[in-house]
Design a protein around this motif. Structure first.
Motif, short mmCIF file in Angstrom:
data_model
loop_
_atom_site.label_atom_id
_atom_site.label_comp_id
_atom_site.label_asym_id
_atom_site.label_seq_id
_atom_site.Cartn_x
_atom_site.Cartn_y
_atom_site.Cartn_z
N PRO A 197 0.84 -1.23 0.12
CA PRO A 197 0.02 0.04 -0.01
C PRO A 197 0.97 1.20 0.11
O PRO A 197 1.73 1.24 0.58
CB PRO A 197 -0.95 -0.06 1.49
CG PRO A 197 -0.76 -1.60 1.56
CD PRO A 197 0.45 -1.87 0.84
N VAL A 198 0.66 2.16 -0.72
CA VAL A 198 1.02 3.53 -0.73
C VAL A 198 0.26 4.64 -0.24
O VAL A 198 -0.73 4.89 -0.68
CB VAL A 198 1.40 3.94 -2.36
CG1 VAL A 198 2.13 5.42 -2.24
CG2 VAL A 198 2.07 2.69 -3.10
N PRO A 199 0.87 5.30 0.74
CA PRO A 199 -0.12 6.21 1.54
C PRO A 199 -0.17 7.37 0.77
O PRO A 199 0.45 7.80 -0.06
CB PRO A 199 0.98 6.28 2.83
CG PRO A 199 2.33 6.01 2.45
CD PRO A 199 2.06 4.89 1.62
N GLU A 200 -1.46 8.01 0.87
CA GLU A 200 -1.74 9.28 0.33
C GLU A 200 -1.12 10.63 1.06
O GLU A 200 -0.70 10.46 2.25
CB GLU A 200 -3.23 9.68 0.50
CG GLU A 200 -3.86 10.75 -0.19
CD GLU A 200 -3.86 12.13 0.41
OE1 GLU A 200 -3.83 13.17 -0.02
OE2 GLU A 200 -3.69 11.93 1.81
N PRO A 201 -0.34 11.30 0.27
CA PRO A 201 0.58 12.47 0.87
C PRO A 201 0.01 13.19 2.16
O PRO A 201 0.83 13.37 2.81
CB PRO A 201 0.58 13.22 -0.47
CG PRO A 201 0.50 12.59 -1.57
CD PRO A 201 -0.76 11.71 -1.15
N PRO A 205 0.27 10.55 10.12
CA PRO A 205 1.21 9.64 10.57
C PRO A 205 0.61 8.83 11.85
O PRO A 205 -0.21 9.29 12.53
CB PRO A 205 2.17 10.54 11.05
CG PRO A 205 2.38 11.92 10.47
CD PRO A 205 0.65 12.09 10.43
N GLY A 206 0.89 7.54 11.51
CA GLY A 206 0.33 6.48 12.78
C GLY A 206 -0.78 5.82 12.19
O GLY A 206 -1.34 4.81 12.67
N ILE A 207 -1.64 6.17 11.05
CA ILE A 207 -2.67 5.70 10.67
C ILE A 207 -2.32 4.49 9.51
O ILE A 207 -1.43 4.65 8.63
CB ILE A 207 -3.69 6.24 9.65
CG1 ILE A 207 -4.18 7.41 10.81
CG2 ILE A 207 -4.94 5.64 9.31
CD1 ILE A 207 -5.07 8.50 10.24
N GLU A 208 -2.38 3.24 9.94
CA GLU A 208 -2.12 2.05 9.11
C GLU A 208 -3.16 1.33 8.23
O GLU A 208 -4.04 1.58 8.86
CB GLU A 208 -1.47 0.88 9.95
CG GLU A 208 -0.17 1.57 10.67
CD GLU A 208 1.11 1.85 9.74
OE1 GLU A 208 0.95 1.36 8.71
OE2 GLU A 208 1.85 2.76 10.04
N PRO A 209 -2.85 0.80 7.16
CA PRO A 209 -3.80 0.01 6.37
C PRO A 209 -4.63 -1.13 7.12
O PRO A 209 -3.73 -1.88 8.07
CB PRO A 209 -3.15 -0.33 5.18
CG PRO A 209 -1.81 -0.39 5.32
CD PRO A 209 -1.77 0.63 6.45
N ARG A 210 -5.63 -1.15 7.11
CA ARG A 210 -6.31 -2.57 7.79
C ARG A 210 -5.89 -3.71 7.15
O ARG A 210 -5.48 -3.77 5.95
CB ARG A 210 -8.04 -2.19 7.63
CG ARG A 210 -8.35 -1.11 8.56
CD ARG A 210 -10.17 -1.05 8.60
NE ARG A 210 -10.45 -0.12 9.15
CZ ARG A 210 -10.71 -0.24 10.82
NH1 ARG A 210 -10.54 -1.37 11.30
NH2 ARG A 210 -11.33 0.70 11.17
N ASP A 211 -5.97 -4.90 8.05
CA ASP A 211 -5.49 -6.09 7.34
C ASP A 211 -6.19 -6.49 6.21
O ASP A 211 -5.44 -7.09 5.47
CB ASP A 211 -5.62 -7.18 8.54
CG ASP A 211 -4.66 -7.11 9.60
OD1 ASP A 211 -3.87 -6.14 9.47
OD2 ASP A 211 -4.85 -7.61 10.71
#
Length: 223
Positions: A197-201, A205-211
């Motif tokens: 997963p590529v995070p939106e700019p 910070p600290g929000i991770e993608p769900r499993d």
């Protein structure tokens, strides 16, 4: 809706080329439509034919499409005959001759005419179904649609009254005289798998993608 397992609903969707690959089983039609990430809609505008890729979702025996109120394709789907096609490619089929190279695939063709969904709750249900089809379980964590967003969206429904499936499976069908050629032959399975997963700019910070995002596609064919 009638389940057409022994023959097509109408002669318009009868598979003529390689008819042995045809299926009119509605369960198979639904399965292919649900697995295909995209479909293509063919329509006529000002006397010219067009084919455009688009997202779709299925609820029961109806396909739903969404777009802006000014969407040309959706406008042309109303009251005019259209064709919807979706394909899932399962493998490359590699024969020993130029003639015997192909693909294993599952495809669906739907003929019909669209009608617009205007009921607010029905529109909302179709929008949420589309999100859930692409990423199951994601809907509840998203900001709800505003009334303005819902009002600016058009939902078109196309019934699965006229449809057929066509499926190719198995190895290449080489000529027996070609079996001794020094050429590798067989099938190369293909599948869609998620990358990293590529995070939106602007992501906090600290929000991770769900499993379920990281494991996307684990229930799809070939994965």
């Amino acid at each position: 809706m009638t389940t057409h397992t022994s023959g097509p609903a109408t002669d318009r969707v009868r598979v003529r080329r390689r008819a042995e690959r045809a299926s009119y089983d509605q369960d198979l039609v639904r399965e292919i439509l649900d697995e295909a990430l995209l479909c293509r809609v063919a329509f006529v505008d000002d006397g010219r034919p067009y084919v455009l890729p688009t997202l779709h979702t299925r609820q029961g025996d109806t396909l739903y499409f969404h777009g802006s109120q000014q969407n040309r394709m959706l406008d042309r789907m109303l009251g005019e005959p259209i064709c919807v096609e979706a394909t899932v490619v399962d493998s490359l089929v590699l024969g020993r001759s130029v003639f015997q190279n192909s693909m294993n695939y599952r495809s669906v063709v739907v003929l019909g005419t669209g009608h617009e969904i205007v009921d607010r709750d029905a529109k909302l249900a179709a929008m949420l179904a589309l999100v859930d089809r692409l990423m199951p379980g994601r809907g509840p964590e998203l900001r709800p649609l505003t009334e303005a967003e819902l009002g600016s969206t058009r939902i078109i429904a196309v019934p699965l009254d006229e449809c057929s499936a066509k499926v190719r499976t198995g190895p290449p069908v080489d000529r027996e005289a070609d079996y001794d050629l020094p050429v590798w032959a067989g099938e190369l399975p293909l599948r869609i798998v998620p990358g990293t997963p590529v995070p939106e700019p602007h992501l906090t910070p600290g929000i991770e993608p769900r499993d379920n995002l990281v494991s996307w596609g684990s229930g799809r064919s070939g994965v």
